[in-house]
Every structure is written in structure tokens, then in C-alpha cells.
Write an enzyme that holds these catalytic residues in place. Structure first.
Site, PDB file in Angstrom:
ATOM      1  N   PHE A 124     -22.953 115.085  46.679  1.00 54.43           N
ATOM      2  CA  PHE A 124     -23.077 116.310  47.472  1.00 54.43           C
ATOM      3  C   PHE A 124     -23.477 117.482  46.274  1.00 54.43           C
ATOM      4  O   PHE A 124     -22.688 117.537  45.335  1.00 54.43           O
ATOM      5  CB  PHE A 124     -21.486 116.737  47.981  1.00 54.43           C
ATOM      6  CG  PHE A 124     -21.801 117.753  48.927  1.00 54.43           C
ATOM      7  CD1 PHE A 124     -21.858 117.573  50.523  1.00 54.43           C
ATOM      8  CD2 PHE A 124     -21.853 119.202  48.591  1.00 54.43           C
ATOM      9  CE1 PHE A 124     -21.817 118.502  51.226  1.00 54.43           C
ATOM     10  CE2 PHE A 124     -21.560 120.124  49.490  1.00 54.43           C
ATOM     11  CZ  PHE A 124     -21.731 119.838  50.854  1.00 54.43           C
ATOM     12  N   GLY A 132     -21.603 128.190  39.997  1.00 52.19           N
ATOM     13  CA  GLY A 132     -20.111 127.820  39.637  1.00 52.19           C
ATOM     14  C   GLY A 132     -19.126 127.917  40.819  1.00 52.19           C
ATOM     15  O   GLY A 132     -19.342 127.297  41.830  1.00 52.19           O
ATOM     16  N   ILE A 158     -23.526 117.484  39.220  1.00 50.14           N
ATOM     17  CA  ILE A 158     -23.412 116.616  40.655  1.00 50.14           C
ATOM     18  C   ILE A 158     -23.143 115.100  40.234  1.00 50.14           C
ATOM     19  O   ILE A 158     -24.020 114.194  39.828  1.00 50.14           O
ATOM     20  CB  ILE A 158     -24.891 116.653  41.390  1.00 50.14           C
ATOM     21  CG1 ILE A 158     -25.125 118.003  41.570  1.00 50.14           C
ATOM     22  CG2 ILE A 158     -24.361 116.105  42.654  1.00 50.14           C
ATOM     23  CD1 ILE A 158     -24.155 119.064  42.278  1.00 50.14           C
ATOM     24  N   THR A 159     -22.075 114.797  40.775  1.00 48.83           N
ATOM     25  CA  THR A 159     -21.312 113.375  40.397  1.00 48.83           C
ATOM     26  C   THR A 159     -21.966 112.484  41.322  1.00 48.83           C
ATOM     27  O   THR A 159     -22.218 112.535  42.521  1.00 48.83           O
ATOM     28  CB  THR A 159     -20.063 113.514  40.909  1.00 48.83           C
ATOM     29  OG1 THR A 159     -19.146 114.263  39.851  1.00 48.83           O
ATOM     30  CG2 THR A 159     -19.215 112.036  40.520  1.00 48.83           C
ATOM     31  N   GLN A 339       0.575 113.911  21.838  1.00 44.36           N
ATOM     32  CA  GLN A 339       1.556 114.551  20.798  1.00 44.36           C
ATOM     33  C   GLN A 339       2.550 113.288  20.235  1.00 44.36           C
ATOM     34  O   GLN A 339       2.762 113.033  19.134  1.00 44.36           O
ATOM     35  CB  GLN A 339       2.234 115.744  21.243  1.00 44.36           C
ATOM     36  CG  GLN A 339       3.159 116.438  19.931  1.00 44.36           C
ATOM     37  CD  GLN A 339       2.168 116.712  19.026  1.00 44.36           C
ATOM     38  OE1 GLN A 339       1.043 117.265  19.456  1.00 44.36           O
ATOM     39  NE2 GLN A 339       2.819 117.237  17.964  1.00 44.36           N
ATOM     40  N   ILE A 340       3.078 112.499  21.487  1.00 44.98           N
ATOM     41  CA  ILE A 340       3.732 111.544  21.291  1.00 44.98           C
ATOM     42  C   ILE A 340       3.372 110.480  20.362  1.00 44.98           C
ATOM     43  O   ILE A 340       3.854 109.563  19.675  1.00 44.98           O
ATOM     44  CB  ILE A 340       4.603 110.941  22.632  1.00 44.98           C
ATOM     45  CG1 ILE A 340       5.420 112.080  23.143  1.00 44.98           C
ATOM     46  CG2 ILE A 340       5.119 109.625  22.604  1.00 44.98           C
ATOM     47  CD1 ILE A 340       5.973 111.886  24.543  1.00 44.98           C
ATOM     48  N   GLU A 366     -13.853 120.654  41.792  1.00 45.63           N
ATOM     49  CA  GLU A 366     -13.985 121.059  43.306  1.00 45.63           C
ATOM     50  C   GLU A 366     -12.870 122.240  43.440  1.00 45.63           C
ATOM     51  O   GLU A 366     -11.731 122.168  44.066  1.00 45.63           O
ATOM     52  CB  GLU A 366     -12.894 119.959  44.040  1.00 45.63           C
ATOM     53  CG  GLU A 366     -13.815 118.489  43.716  1.00 45.63           C
ATOM     54  CD  GLU A 366     -13.783 117.713  45.082  1.00 45.63           C
ATOM     55  OE1 GLU A 366     -13.124 118.030  45.997  1.00 45.63           O
ATOM     56  OE2 GLU A 366     -14.135 116.386  44.718  1.00 45.63           O
TER      57      GLU A 366
END
Length: 387
Positions: A124, A132, A158-159, A339-340, A366
Site C-alpha cells: 500500500f 510523513g 513502502i513495505t 541492559q540485562i 502506521e
């Protein structure tokens, strides 16, 4: 009484996708990610499982499920990898769903069988380099010339738009003006149409195994019958599509957030520091507890939004809340997980390294977090002073 328990069929679906993600995706996705390659074989497997057809009726070649079934699948996929999850999300929500919702009988017959089977992908084309979040600022134009549309313009980010199995891109374009306002329509552009150019893949921070490109249209001619829905209603159609998509993106976000918890729980049971497993330290326990709490709240938010959508009740505010809360949970959990893990969390060979890179876009794609807050405020009756 509110019951958020899954039905037997829903739980079976969730477990099936979780097993597939764990056994088939997790062992190989790191290599795809590092090379920036699109995982065609994984996508083909998802197609054979029926995941691309989950929310579509059987007469369209689908599985006869609903949008919540899709969300459950997306959550389990994103628990392991977001590139694969977003490929499915975009392929269904942005590729096939607009054709199903607004297409003519001929359009549905032509495009849906391949899209809902996963044999082909749709995309799409809304976002533009200068637009944007302001979709109303669309500059791409489509001029009527006899029995054709002539399209000129550029789309960005666009994916699924440039894979070897991409069959179409639905683009929004200005097709006229009424009372001084742009009339935006949606038009199907088949892959390979002369004048339609797909640029090379972006070099991205995250989602490295998904396909994202810039598209350009230079006197690109398609038949007038490729108009999707009503002329001048493309923007309204898109807004409806995006509301649904936000619920799906929320599910992806929850999956990533839960994946961070999963990886941390395993890691702190094994990693030692100062003579003890680090999971024995209360500071680590509290951090993981906060991560789990964020994930739980975000999951409930998208469950409610999906439930309202399936009952045909207004759900715009709930979708925006779910998107805002879930994407924030994903980003916060990815940061805490890194961080862990310490230095290992900065290595791409560890899932949390990929999670950290993938999380930020969830607060942008989105509809940014700022847009979600704007939508929530508007739905509460708070308007801008110049409106």
C-alpha cells in the site's frame, strides 16, 4: 463479565504459530537479518499454513477466520522476529485487505486468490518523502486520460513493494479537487507496469529481513478499472484501513515485548555475577516484572480494540490507545532487555539485539505515537484552536 480467555480454536492457532516460530524461524532468521535478505522460504511456509488467509472468508480462498486470529499469529511471530511478522501484517492489512474491503468483484477475483494464499504479496503506497504522517498532503497525482489513469509521483517507506513475489501496489493519488480540497483516490498498480519504478532496498536500522523501498511513477498508465473503491474516497478508505492496521501493529509490538521477557527469563537463570545467578538479584527481578506488566497491559489493550472491531463497534480510540501503549512497551522492554544482557545485548547474534533494533519503528510506522495521542484527544472532543 469480561473474559479474555482464548477459545479452543484460538489457542490451537496460537500454539501452532508459536511452534512454527520457535522451530522454523528462530534457527535461521539471524542469518537473513544480517545479510538483509528477504526470507522467501519462510513466507512460503506461512502461506502453506494459511496465515495470509486467516481473516478472509473461504469463498475468497481464505481460512474463514477473523482479524483477531491474524493478531494472535502476529504476536507469536514477533515474539521471535519482527521482520517476518511485519511481512505478514503488511501483506494482509495493507496488501490484501483493501482489495477485499473495497474491490469490485472482478478485482477480488483477479488479485485475492494469490494474496490470501501467500503466493503473492501486495503493498500500500501512501507515505511520501515530504508527507510523513500528513497523508492529506499527498502530491502524487492520477490524471484521467480516456479509459486510463496516468500516475505521477513518489512514495516512500513502502513495505513488501519490491519482492520477487510482489504483484501489486495500491497507491493513493490526487484525482481532482472539490471546494478547494484535494480529492484522493486509491488505484491498483500491478508490478512491472511501465513507468512504475521500484528503488533498491533501504539500508534500515531494523526490520532488516523485510522489504522496504521507495517507489516512483512517471507517466505510469493503468486502466481506469484499477480504481479501488470510489473516486475521491481513497483517503477515507485508507483511514479505515489504518485503524485496523494499528490493532495488528499493536499485536506485533506485544509480541516483541513478550519476546524480550522470554529471552531475559532464560538468560538470568544461566548468567552468573558475583557468585550468584543474576536472576536472584532483586533489581533484575523487578526490572523483568515491570517488563511483564507492560506486556500484559498492552495485550489487554489490543484485545479490547480487536474485540470492538469484530463487534462492529467504534474502535478508533481503542486502536490508537493499543498502538500507543504497545509500541511504548516494546521500546521500553527492548531497552531493558539489552541492559540485562549487557554486552551480549549489543550483539546482533542475540535476539535481544535484533529486538532493540526493531522496536523503535513500532513507535513510528502506521501513525507515530504523537499521531496516536492526537487521535485519542480528538475522540475525547478536544480540538485544535484553529478548527
Amino acid at each position: 463479565m469480561i473474559d479474555v480467555r482464548l477459545s479452543e480454536d484460538q489457542e490451537t492457532l496460537r500454539k501452532t504459530v508459536a511452534e512454527f516460530a520457535r522451530d522454523e524461524i528462530a534457527p535461521v532468521i539471524g542469518e537473513y537479518y544480517e545479510k538483509g535478505e528477504f526470507p522467501y522460504e519462510i513466507v512460503a511456509q506461512m502461506g502453506r499454513m494459511g496465515l495470509f488467509g486467516l481473516p478472509f472468508p473461504e469463498e475468497c480462498g481464505g481460512m474463514g477466520g477473523d482479524y483477531f486470529a491474524l493478531c494472535l499469529a502476529l504476536e507469536e511471530l514477533a515474539r521471535v522476529d519482527s521482520s517476518v511478522a511485519i511481512t505478514l501484517e503488511a501483506g494482509v492489512s495493507l496488501g490484501a485487505m483493501p482489495v477485499f474491503r473495497y474491490g469490485t468483484a472482478a478485482q477480488r477475483a483477479e488479485w485475492l486468490p494469490a494474496l490470501v494464499s501467500g503466493e503473492a504479496l501486495g503493498a500500500f503506497g501512501l507515505t511520501e518523502p515530504g508527507g510523513g504522517s500528513d497523508a492529506g498532503a499527498t502530491r502524487t497525482t492520477a490524471r484521467r486520460d480516456g479509459d486510463n489513469w496516468v500516475i505521477n509521483g513518489t512514495k516512500a517507506f513502502i513495505t513488501n513493494s519490491g519482492t520477487d513475489i510482489t504483484r501489486l501496489v495500491t497507491v493513493t493519488a490526487v484525482t481532482g479537487e472539490l471546494d478547494g480540497r484535494k480529492q484522493i483516490s486509491a488505484i491498483i498498480v500491478p508490478a512491472g507496469t511501465p513507468g512504475f519504478t521500484v528503488s533498491k532496498k533501504y539500508s534500515k536500522v531494523g526490520w532488516s529481513a523485510s522489504d522496504t523501498r521507495e517507489l516512483s511513477f512517471s507517466d505510469c498508465v493503468v486502466p481506469a478499472s484499477n480504481l479501488l473503491g470510489e473516486e475521491g474516497r481513497g483517503y477515507a478508505q485508507f483511514l479505515s484501513t489504518l485503524d485496523e492496521g494499528r490493532v495488528a501493529i499493536s499485536a506485533v509490538s506485544v509480541g516483541l515485548a513478550q519476546g524480550c521477557v522470554d529471552e531475559c527469563v532464560k538468560y538470568v537463570r544461566e548468567r552468573e555475577a558475583f557468585g550468584h545467578k543474576i536472576g536472584e538479584y532483586q533489581s533484575i527481578q523487578f526490572k523483568i516484572a515491570d517488563m511483564e506488566a507492560r506486556t500484559h497491559v498492552a495485550r489487554l489493550a489490543y484485545y479490547e480494540a480487536a474485540s470492538r472491531m469484530l463487534r462492529n463497534e467504534p474502535f478508533k480510540r481503542q486502536a490508537a490507545i493499543a498502538k500507543l501503549v504497545a509500541s511504548s512497551a516494546a521500546m521500553d522492554n527492548a531497552r531493558d532487555a539489552t541492559q540485562i544482557f549487557g554486552g551480549y545485548g549489543f550483539m546482533n547474534e542475540f535476539p535481544v539485539g535484533r529486538f532493540y533494533r526493531d522496536a523503535k519503528i513500532l513507535e513510528i510506522g502506521e501513525g507515530t505515537s504523537e499521531v496516536q495521542r492526537m487521535l485519542i484527544a480528538r475522540d475525547l472532543g478536544l480540538q485544535r484552536p484553529w478548527q
